[in-house]
Design an enzyme around this catalytic site. Structure first.
Site, PDB file in Angstrom:
ATOM      1  N   ARG A 120      36.844  33.356  46.946  1.00  0.00           N
ATOM      2  CA  ARG A 120      38.080  32.762  46.430  1.00  0.00           C
ATOM      3  C   ARG A 120      39.148  33.833  46.291  1.00  0.00           C
ATOM      4  O   ARG A 120      38.848  35.011  46.191  1.00  0.00           O
ATOM      5  CB  ARG A 120      37.811  32.114  45.068  1.00  0.00           C
ATOM      6  N   LYS A 185      27.992  37.244  38.307  1.00  0.00           N
ATOM      7  CA  LYS A 185      28.086  36.119  39.231  1.00  0.00           C
ATOM      8  C   LYS A 185      26.799  35.988  40.040  1.00  0.00           C
ATOM      9  O   LYS A 185      26.400  36.903  40.750  1.00  0.00           O
ATOM     10  CB  LYS A 185      29.269  36.368  40.169  1.00  0.00           C
ATOM     11  N   ARG A 322      37.028  35.423  25.004  1.00  0.00           N
ATOM     12  CA  ARG A 322      37.457  36.488  24.069  1.00  0.00           C
ATOM     13  C   ARG A 322      36.267  36.952  23.252  1.00  0.00           C
ATOM     14  O   ARG A 322      35.408  36.165  22.874  1.00  0.00           O
ATOM     15  CB  ARG A 322      38.547  35.955  23.139  1.00  0.00           C
TER      16      ARG A 322
END
Ligand code: BTN
Length: 324
Positions: A120, A185, A322
């Site tokens: 991507r 990933k 976060r």
């Protein structure tokens, strides 16, 4: 002897001498050495063990179309348009885009290696042979692109279902469709749609799934990565079995998506959603936002609960979790 033959000759994971390889192939030892270097340049960690010869650090199961087809349920085999395995392609997705109408619906191609694997946002997808899976599937839709909202998220669920069918736990989905494990990933999904907004259209669905990453690949990846070996105690499952599980899940899942849209995937997405109830930073067309992940809606939009309690639906953005 070419690189695929050498990889197959070394696939047992035991040393094979240069002389034996040269004899078997009827070439010089220098020619073997050249192919060893070629495999190394592609990212395969071929080791030299002195007079014992060349060796891979682990056995490699080469992709084999008959083994994949044999592992499919008969109903899936009947619905599958085509299944092709290549040694090398620039990109399995580019191959399907080039084939266009010549490829049947639910036609799937896999490659041992890609020379120009695409990720991507214009990123490269590293694609060494013998280690991971690179697969693309063509799916046609009569209803048009307007009905394909959520397709790329549905494919994330399809990958998770394949992992579950293999008994693999520990992976999750990060919106929109990254399959992560241990913060890295594990699989990347690239969905490319062409055709008419309200008429016939086609999606090329590309999936890269990491089975075994080398230290060099982890360095080159440019982002945290994970592999099935890490989720399975060091030894990934059979590559052909994993390929078959992905094919089955794609064939069944894409038929369900065509029938019911993303709505039929929301519950499974929710089960695997690693952003739910996490504190998130969002950056995209709507500017920068902060809030708490509140799942996805039936269109595949990310739901974000803002500090004032209101809900925002995000269609496209970069999301980061976060730290507490
Ligand atoms: C991502 O960046 O997350 C998406 C990566 C998609 C990689 C796969 S590998 C098979 C197919 N062929 C490609 O060139 N890309 C996809």
């Amino acid at each position: 002897m070419q690189a695929p033959d050498l990889l197959a000759a070394l696939s047992g994971g035991r040393p094979v001498s240069g002389a034996r390889l040269a004899d078997a192939a009827g070439v010089t030892r220098a020619a073997i050495w050249k192919q060893v270097e070629a495999l190394r340049a592609r990212g395969v960690p071929v080791e030299s063990h002195g007079s014992a010869g060349y060796c891979l650090p682990w056995p490699v199961e080469m992709l084999d179309v008959d083994s994949i087809v044999a592992a499919l349920a008969p109903a899936v085999r009947d619905r599958l348009g085509a299944l092709e395995v290549f040694w090398e392609l620039d990109s399995t997705s580019s191959e399907l885009l080039r084939r266009g109408n010549a490829m049947p619906d639910l036609g799937i191609v896999l490659a041992e290696t890609q020379t120009a694997g695409r990720g991507r946002r214009g990123r490269t997808w590293l694609s060494p042979p013998g280690l991971n899976l690179y697969l693309s599937c063509l799916k046609r839709f009569e209803a048009g692109m307007a009905g394909l909202g959520g397709l790329s998220l549905a494919v994330g669920v399809i990958v998770m279902r394949a992992l579950e069918a293999l008994g693999i736990r520990g992976a999750g989905l990060k919106w929109p469709n990254d399959v992560l494990a241990d913060g890295g990933k594990l699989a990347g999904i690239l969905v490319e749609v062409s055709g008419e907004y309200q008429g016939p259209c086609a999606a090329v669905i590309g999936i890269g799934l990491n089975l075994r990453l080398t230290p060099a690949l982890r360095d080159q990846a440019g982002q945290p990565v994970a592999d099935l070996a890490g989720l399975c105690g060091g030894e990934p499952p059979s590559r052909n079995r994993v390929a078959a599980a992905l094919v089955e899940s794609l064939v069944e899942g894409l038929a369900a998506f065509e029938r019911d849209g993303f709505g039929g995937f929301v519950d499974d997405y929710d089960r695997h959603d690693i952003l739910r109830d996490r504190s998130l930073s969002i950056s995209g067309a709507q500017g920068d936002l902060r809030g708490i992940g509140a799942g996805v809606d039936a269109r595949g939009a990310l739901c974000l609960r803002l500090d004032d309690g209101s809900m925002r639906r995000i269609d496209s953005a970069e999301v980061t979790v976060r730290r507490a």
